[in-house]
Design a protein around this motif. Structure first.
Motif, short mmCIF file in Angstrom:
data_model
loop_
_atom_site.label_atom_id
_atom_site.label_comp_id
_atom_site.label_asym_id
_atom_site.label_seq_id
_atom_site.Cartn_x
_atom_site.Cartn_y
_atom_site.Cartn_z
N GLN A 134 0.81 -1.21 0.00
CA GLN A 134 0.00 0.00 0.00
C GLN A 134 0.86 1.27 0.00
O GLN A 134 0.33 2.37 -0.12
N THR A 135 2.18 1.13 0.10
CA THR A 135 3.08 2.28 0.16
C THR A 135 4.14 2.18 -0.94
O THR A 135 5.30 1.88 -0.68
N PRO A 136 3.75 2.43 -2.20
CA PRO A 136 4.73 2.33 -3.29
C PRO A 136 5.69 3.52 -3.30
O PRO A 136 5.42 4.56 -2.69
N TYR A 137 6.79 3.34 -3.99
CA TYR A 137 7.82 4.38 -4.08
C TYR A 137 8.61 4.20 -5.37
O TYR A 137 8.52 3.18 -6.04
N TRP A 138 9.41 5.22 -5.69
CA TRP A 138 10.30 5.20 -6.85
C TRP A 138 11.71 4.93 -6.38
O TRP A 138 12.16 5.48 -5.38
N PHE A 139 12.43 4.07 -7.11
CA PHE A 139 13.79 3.71 -6.71
C PHE A 139 14.68 3.53 -7.94
O PHE A 139 14.20 3.43 -9.06
N THR A 140 15.99 3.49 -7.67
CA THR A 140 16.96 3.39 -8.74
C THR A 140 17.15 1.94 -9.21
O THR A 140 16.93 0.99 -8.46
N ILE A 141 17.58 1.80 -10.44
CA ILE A 141 17.87 0.49 -11.03
C ILE A 141 19.16 -0.04 -10.41
O ILE A 141 20.12 0.69 -10.26
N GLY A 142 19.16 -1.30 -10.04
CA GLY A 142 20.38 -1.89 -9.51
C GLY A 142 20.10 -3.01 -8.55
O GLY A 142 18.95 -3.35 -8.27
N GLY A 143 21.17 -3.60 -8.07
CA GLY A 143 21.03 -4.70 -7.14
C GLY A 143 22.37 -5.16 -6.62
O GLY A 143 23.40 -4.53 -6.87
N GLY A 144 22.35 -6.28 -5.94
CA GLY A 144 23.52 -6.78 -5.24
C GLY A 144 24.64 -7.24 -6.15
O GLY A 144 24.40 -7.80 -7.22
N VAL A 145 25.86 -6.98 -5.70
CA VAL A 145 27.05 -7.48 -6.37
C VAL A 145 27.22 -8.94 -5.97
O VAL A 145 27.26 -9.27 -4.78
N GLU A 146 27.28 -9.82 -6.96
CA GLU A 146 27.39 -11.25 -6.69
C GLU A 146 28.85 -11.66 -6.50
O GLU A 146 29.76 -10.96 -6.93
N ALA A 147 29.06 -12.81 -5.89
CA ALA A 147 30.41 -13.32 -5.64
C ALA A 147 31.19 -13.41 -6.95
O ALA A 147 30.67 -13.89 -7.96
N GLY A 148 32.42 -12.90 -6.94
CA GLY A 148 33.27 -12.96 -8.12
C GLY A 148 32.98 -11.87 -9.15
O GLY A 148 33.59 -11.86 -10.22
N GLU A 149 32.09 -10.97 -8.84
CA GLU A 149 31.66 -9.94 -9.78
C GLU A 149 32.18 -8.58 -9.31
O GLU A 149 32.20 -8.30 -8.12
N THR A 150 32.59 -7.72 -10.25
CA THR A 150 32.96 -6.36 -9.89
C THR A 150 31.69 -5.50 -9.80
O THR A 150 30.63 -5.90 -10.29
N VAL A 151 31.83 -4.33 -9.20
CA VAL A 151 30.69 -3.42 -9.12
C VAL A 151 30.25 -3.02 -10.53
O VAL A 151 29.04 -2.95 -10.81
N LEU A 152 31.19 -2.79 -11.44
CA LEU A 152 30.84 -2.45 -12.82
C LEU A 152 30.09 -3.59 -13.51
O LEU A 152 29.10 -3.36 -14.20
N GLU A 153 30.55 -4.81 -13.31
CA GLU A 153 29.87 -5.97 -13.91
C GLU A 153 28.46 -6.10 -13.36
O GLU A 153 27.51 -6.38 -14.10
N ALA A 154 28.31 -5.89 -12.05
CA ALA A 154 26.98 -5.97 -11.43
C ALA A 154 26.07 -4.88 -11.99
O ALA A 154 24.90 -5.13 -12.27
N ALA A 155 26.59 -3.67 -12.16
CA ALA A 155 25.79 -2.58 -12.70
C ALA A 155 25.29 -2.91 -14.11
O ALA A 155 24.10 -2.72 -14.42
N SER A 156 26.17 -3.41 -14.94
CA SER A 156 25.79 -3.78 -16.31
C SER A 156 24.74 -4.89 -16.30
O SER A 156 23.73 -4.84 -17.03
N ARG A 157 24.94 -5.91 -15.45
CA ARG A 157 23.99 -7.03 -15.37
C ARG A 157 22.63 -6.57 -14.86
O ARG A 157 21.59 -6.92 -15.42
N GLU A 158 22.63 -5.77 -13.80
CA GLU A 158 21.36 -5.30 -13.23
C GLU A 158 20.58 -4.44 -14.22
O GLU A 158 19.36 -4.53 -14.30
N LEU A 159 21.27 -3.63 -14.98
CA LEU A 159 20.62 -2.80 -16.00
C LEU A 159 19.91 -3.68 -17.03
O LEU A 159 18.77 -3.42 -17.41
N ARG A 160 20.59 -4.75 -17.44
CA ARG A 160 20.00 -5.69 -18.41
C ARG A 160 18.84 -6.45 -17.78
O ARG A 160 17.77 -6.57 -18.37
N GLU A 161 19.02 -6.94 -16.55
CA GLU A 161 17.98 -7.75 -15.91
C GLU A 161 16.74 -6.93 -15.56
O GLU A 161 15.62 -7.40 -15.74
N GLU A 162 16.94 -5.73 -15.04
CA GLU A 162 15.80 -4.98 -14.51
C GLU A 162 15.02 -4.20 -15.57
O GLU A 162 13.82 -4.03 -15.43
N VAL A 163 15.71 -3.68 -16.59
CA VAL A 163 14.98 -2.88 -17.59
C VAL A 163 15.29 -3.25 -19.04
O VAL A 163 14.78 -2.64 -19.96
#
Length: 165
Positions: A41-70
């Motif tokens: 009942q309390t929706p909100y707006w948030f940024t695209i992204g998510g957790g950095v997985e084991a063995g993944e760099t922050v840049l790799e996670a950002a690229s993956r999350e962008l593909r997965e989420e949008v």
């Protein structure tokens, strides 16, 4: 805000996330609209992204999350340097989350948003996407965290500076 699974209520979860702020030429930034599964009942707006997985760099996670989420596919080198980092604490799914975040801003012309690659829990807790100016989002009071409108302004400024140079 990818949460691959719900944890037992009362759990404290530390996570490192990579977040991406796609910025159009008009300065609006792409965000997702969703809710905590225990508080629909309390929706909100948030940024695209998510957790950095084991063995993944922050840049790799950002690229993956962008593909997965949008559905936006960008190579790691297109993300550039972070525009911001912060640490926030919030509650989601009955758990306290302590989250270190790294934000990347990317210039985009057009984005055909698709939720086809989202995980099941994301599909259940994200309803739509939207393009926002930081000031307009701030005026609604519907940002998932108080820092988001300022981050939108930082992303827009960073892209404007990159375009000018």
């Amino acid at each position: 805000m990818s949460q691959a699974e719900l944890r037992p209520p009362g759990t404290i979860r530390h996570r490192t996330t990579a977040r991406v702020l796609p910025v159009r030429p008009d300065g609006k930034v792409l965000l997702l609209h969703g809710w905590d599964p225990l508080k629909p009942q309390t929706p909100y707006w948030f940024t695209i992204g998510g957790g950095v997985e084991a063995g993944e760099t922050v840049l790799e996670a950002a690229s993956r999350e962008l593909r997965e989420e949008v559905g936006l596919v960008l190579p790691v080198d297109a993300l550039g340097s972070p525009v911001a980092t912060n640490q926030i604490e919030y509650e989601w799914g009955g758990c306290r989350i302590i989250q270190h975040q790294t934000f990347f801003a990317v210039a985009v012309e057009r984005v055909e948003v698709t939720f086809a690659n989202q995980e099941e829990l994301e599909l259940q807790t994200i309803s739509k996407h939207g393009w926002w100016y930081g000031d307009d989002l701030e005026a609604t009071g519907q940002a998932a965290h108080i820092t988001i409108p300022g981050l939108l302004r930082q992303a827009t400024d960073a892209i404007t500076l990159r375009r000018a140079s």
